[in-house]
Write a protein that holds these residues in place. Structure first.
Motif, mmCIF file in Angstrom:
data_model
loop_
_atom_site.group_PDB
_atom_site.id
_atom_site.type_symbol
_atom_site.label_atom_id
_atom_site.label_comp_id
_atom_site.label_asym_id
_atom_site.label_seq_id
_atom_site.Cartn_x
_atom_site.Cartn_y
_atom_site.Cartn_z
ATOM 1 N N GLY A 66 -5.954 -29.433 31.404
ATOM 2 C CA GLY A 66 -7.133 -28.821 32.025
ATOM 3 C C GLY A 66 -6.904 -28.484 33.484
ATOM 4 N N ILE A 67 -6.270 -29.398 34.224
ATOM 5 C CA ILE A 67 -5.972 -29.139 35.629
ATOM 6 C C ILE A 67 -5.015 -27.949 35.767
ATOM 7 C CG2 ILE A 67 -4.857 -30.050 37.695
ATOM 8 C CD1 ILE A 67 -7.613 -31.154 37.260
ATOM 9 N N ALA A 68 -4.013 -27.896 34.916
ATOM 10 C CA ALA A 68 -3.038 -26.800 34.978
ATOM 11 C C ALA A 68 -3.706 -25.456 34.692
ATOM 12 C CB ALA A 68 -1.902 -27.052 33.993
ATOM 13 N N LEU A 69 -4.575 -25.421 33.680
ATOM 14 C CA LEU A 69 -5.279 -24.175 33.367
ATOM 15 C C LEU A 69 -6.230 -23.773 34.492
ATOM 16 C CD1 LEU A 69 -6.078 -24.684 29.558
ATOM 17 C CD2 LEU A 69 -4.303 -23.234 30.584
ATOM 18 N N SER A 70 -6.864 -24.750 35.103
ATOM 19 C CA SER A 70 -7.774 -24.450 36.216
ATOM 20 C C SER A 70 -7.009 -23.870 37.400
ATOM 21 C CB SER A 70 -8.523 -25.716 36.638
ATOM 22 O OG SER A 70 -9.291 -26.230 35.580
ATOM 23 N N VAL A 71 -5.877 -24.475 37.720
ATOM 24 C CA VAL A 71 -5.060 -23.967 38.824
ATOM 25 C C VAL A 71 -4.531 -22.569 38.505
ATOM 26 C CG1 VAL A 71 -2.930 -24.338 40.132
ATOM 27 C CG2 VAL A 71 -4.441 -26.265 39.631
ATOM 28 N N LEU A 72 -4.157 -22.356 37.250
ATOM 29 C CA LEU A 72 -3.672 -21.036 36.853
ATOM 30 C C LEU A 72 -4.765 -19.987 36.983
ATOM 31 C CD1 LEU A 72 -1.469 -19.236 35.629
ATOM 32 C CD2 LEU A 72 -2.269 -19.931 33.357
ATOM 33 N N ALA A 73 -5.967 -20.317 36.508
ATOM 34 C CA ALA A 73 -7.077 -19.374 36.609
ATOM 35 C C ALA A 73 -7.421 -19.079 38.067
ATOM 36 C CB ALA A 73 -8.300 -19.927 35.876
ATOM 37 N N MET A 74 -7.428 -20.134 38.903
ATOM 38 C CA MET A 74 -7.703 -19.926 40.324
ATOM 39 C C MET A 74 -6.640 -19.056 40.968
ATOM 40 S SD MET A 74 -7.887 -22.765 43.369
ATOM 41 C CE MET A 74 -6.107 -23.006 43.215
ATOM 42 N N SER A 75 -5.390 -19.263 40.610
ATOM 43 C CA SER A 75 -4.296 -18.476 41.183
ATOM 44 C C SER A 75 -4.410 -17.009 40.802
ATOM 45 C CB SER A 75 -2.950 -19.044 40.731
ATOM 46 O OG SER A 75 -2.816 -20.398 41.106
ATOM 47 N N VAL A 76 -4.750 -16.753 39.533
ATOM 48 C CA VAL A 76 -4.917 -15.360 39.090
ATOM 49 C C VAL A 76 -6.071 -14.701 39.836
ATOM 50 C CG1 VAL A 76 -5.504 -13.894 37.126
ATOM 51 C CG2 VAL A 76 -3.899 -15.774 36.828
ATOM 52 N N GLY A 77 -7.191 -15.420 39.964
ATOM 53 C CA GLY A 77 -8.328 -14.866 40.690
ATOM 54 C C GLY A 77 -8.004 -14.573 42.146
ATOM 55 N N LEU A 78 -7.331 -15.522 42.822
ATOM 56 C CA LEU A 78 -6.952 -15.305 44.217
ATOM 57 C C LEU A 78 -5.952 -14.166 44.355
ATOM 58 C CD1 LEU A 78 -6.610 -18.974 45.521
ATOM 59 C CD2 LEU A 78 -8.447 -17.348 45.976
ATOM 60 N N LEU A 79 -5.049 -14.042 43.388
ATOM 61 C CA LEU A 79 -4.071 -12.959 43.436
ATOM 62 C C LEU A 79 -4.744 -11.605 43.317
ATOM 63 C CD1 LEU A 79 -1.102 -12.079 43.490
ATOM 64 C CD2 LEU A 79 -1.064 -12.312 40.991
ATOM 65 N N VAL A 80 -5.693 -11.480 42.382
ATOM 66 C CA VAL A 80 -6.415 -10.220 42.219
ATOM 67 C C VAL A 80 -7.247 -9.910 43.465
ATOM 68 C CG1 VAL A 80 -8.184 -9.030 40.878
ATOM 69 C CG2 VAL A 80 -6.453 -10.405 39.705
ATOM 70 N N LEU A 81 -7.908 -10.933 44.008
ATOM 71 C CA LEU A 81 -8.703 -10.736 45.218
ATOM 72 C C LEU A 81 -7.824 -10.304 46.388
ATOM 73 C CD1 LEU A 81 -11.382 -10.950 46.733
ATOM 74 C CD2 LEU A 81 -10.899 -13.377 47.108
ATOM 75 N N ALA A 82 -6.676 -10.953 46.553
ATOM 76 C CA ALA A 82 -5.765 -10.571 47.636
ATOM 77 C C ALA A 82 -5.241 -9.149 47.433
ATOM 78 C CB ALA A 82 -4.593 -11.557 47.692
ATOM 79 N N TRP A 83 -4.983 -8.782 46.190
ATOM 80 C CA TRP A 83 -4.517 -7.422 45.887
ATOM 81 C C TRP A 83 -5.571 -6.398 46.299
ATOM 82 C CZ3 TRP A 83 -3.631 -5.320 40.236
ATOM 83 C CH2 TRP A 83 -3.047 -4.046 40.319
ATOM 84 N N ILE A 84 -6.815 -6.669 45.960
ATOM 85 C CA ILE A 84 -7.901 -5.741 46.319
ATOM 86 C C ILE A 84 -8.054 -5.639 47.831
ATOM 87 C CG2 ILE A 84 -10.403 -5.383 46.189
ATOM 88 C CD1 ILE A 84 -10.336 -6.669 43.424
ATOM 89 N N LEU A 85 -8.053 -6.782 48.513
ATOM 90 C CA LEU A 85 -8.235 -6.776 49.960
ATOM 91 C C LEU A 85 -7.085 -6.085 50.679
ATOM 92 C CD1 LEU A 85 -9.697 -10.357 50.588
ATOM 93 C CD2 LEU A 85 -10.913 -8.182 50.535
ATOM 94 N N VAL A 86 -5.864 -6.332 50.221
ATOM 95 C CA VAL A 86 -4.707 -5.690 50.857
ATOM 96 C C VAL A 86 -4.747 -4.183 50.647
ATOM 97 C CG1 VAL A 86 -2.197 -5.469 50.764
ATOM 98 C CG2 VAL A 86 -3.248 -7.735 50.773
ATOM 99 N N THR A 87 -5.038 -3.740 49.416
ATOM 100 C CA THR A 87 -5.129 -2.302 49.148
ATOM 101 C C THR A 87 -6.228 -1.663 49.980
ATOM 102 O OG1 THR A 87 -4.393 -2.678 46.862
ATOM 103 C CG2 THR A 87 -5.468 -0.579 47.344
ATOM 104 N N LEU A 88 -7.351 -2.333 50.070
ATOM 105 C CA LEU A 88 -8.464 -1.813 50.862
ATOM 106 C C LEU A 88 -8.109 -1.751 52.341
ATOM 107 C CD1 LEU A 88 -11.414 -0.867 50.613
ATOM 108 C CD2 LEU A 88 -12.110 -3.230 50.966
ATOM 109 N N ALA A 89 -7.424 -2.781 52.821
ATOM 110 C CA ALA A 89 -7.048 -2.798 54.235
ATOM 111 C C ALA A 89 -6.025 -1.711 54.550
ATOM 112 C CB ALA A 89 -6.488 -4.174 54.608
ATOM 113 N N VAL A 90 -5.031 -1.541 53.689
ATOM 114 C CA VAL A 90 -3.986 -0.539 53.938
ATOM 115 C C VAL A 90 -4.566 0.866 53.965
ATOM 116 C CG1 VAL A 90 -1.921 0.519 52.954
ATOM 117 C CG2 VAL A 90 -2.131 -1.967 53.033
ATOM 118 N N LYS A 91 -5.451 1.184 53.009
ATOM 119 C CA LYS A 91 -6.004 2.536 52.938
ATOM 120 C C LYS A 91 -7.238 2.723 53.815
ATOM 121 C CE LYS A 91 -4.260 3.601 48.339
ATOM 122 N NZ LYS A 91 -4.552 4.215 47.025
#
Length: 290
Positions: free
Chosen positions: A24-49
């Motif tokens: 359960g802890i591993a799946l939670s960390v994985l889900a959090m990592s995916v969410g943070l990765l997508v959020l960082a991707w959106i913010l970086v793309t938005l900042a660059v453009k």
């Protein structure tokens, strides 16, 4: 002689629970990592453009005509501030008073239960449905779009957020604090307003800021209510420019200048909402009194 020690076998039930805990802890960390990765991707793309469109003209000039160069979104910024400001001014007292009513009388009558049920429904209602409701009730009656209609639609979205936050925060106040106030002979309304609400004022302010962040980027309700205005206008009784609708229209246009302005406007809205969320969770953070 040394006494022989024997290690007891690990309980299989404990081993199974430990394995489930680790998975359960591993799946939670994985889900959090995916969410943070997508959020960082959106913010970086938005900042660059988006940073390429940040200049003085963006804040001082109105939206340009089709095919023209330059321009900004000053009229949309002012329009958004007016619409969101009026919606906040309307929704805040209504939401706080309704939250106080639910916390004080929520367990005593059916009206409070019905109010909480309707609030939960409005929290999950699509914003476009609220926009269509205001259009049918207000815009179609007066036969024109207006900033007032946009503020009404956004206020309907913000009220449930403020109500639910206020209700939840007031319920966290310990009974000992309330009993002490009642023991001094204070009436119930004074205990609710001057004791209970004051004890969690930071949490209530946080709920208001979260409601503002919730409505700042709404596009669908404004398409049916405030619409847009290419020129600068402070008349709330007429169609008025606003950032969400301008971003929506410019992002789908064939003009490079408009798309660049859309990225700049999107950057403004995103970081404004992000700043409100950070402020609400830091400056107004408060522990519940013991």
């Amino acid at each position: 002689m040394k006494q022989a020690t024997t290690s007891s076998p690990v309980n299989p039930v404990y081993r199974k629970r430990l394995l489930a805990h680790r998975v359960g802890i591993a799946l939670s960390v994985l889900a959090m990592s995916v969410g943070l990765l997508v959020l960082a991707w959106i913010l970086v793309t938005l900042a660059v453009k988006g940073f390429g469109a940040l200049n003085l003209h963006l804040f001082t000039q109105p939206t340009p005509s089709p095919g023209s160069e330059g321009g900004g979104v000053s009229n949309a910024i002012v329009g958004s501030l007016m619409i969101v400001g009026l919606a906040t001014l309307v929704s805040t007292p209504i939401g706080i008073l309704a939250g106080i009513y639910l916390a004080e009388y929520g367990e005593e009558n059916k009206i409070a239960s019905l109010t909480r049920f309707v609030t939960d429904i409005m929290l999950s209602a699509p914003s476009i449905v609220i926009g269509m409701f205001v259009w049918a009730l207000y815009v179609a009656t007066v036969n024109h779009y207006s900033g007032y209609a946009g503020s009404v639609a956004l206020a309907l979205i913000a009220v449930p957020v403020v109500v639910r936050t206020t209700d939840n925060m007031l319920r966290l106040v310990p009974n000992s604090l309330l009993e002490a106030a009642f023991a001094l002979g204070a009436p119930r309304w004074k205990v609710a307003m001057l004791v209970r609400l004051r004890a969690v004022k930071a949490g209530v302010i946080t709920g208001v800021l979260l409601a503002v962040a919730r409505i700042s980027g709404e596009t669908a309700p404004l398409l049916f209510t405030a619409l847009n205005n290419q020129f600068f206008s402070a008349d709330m009784n007429r169609p008025i420019a606003n950032l969400p609708v301008v971003i929506y229209g410019f992002a789908m246009s064939p003009y490079d200048n408009w798309r660049e302005l859309a990225w700049g406007g999107a950057l403004l809205v995103t970081f404004s909402v992000l700043a409100l969320n950070i402020i609400s969770r830091t400056l107004f953070s408060q522990k519940v009194p013991n």
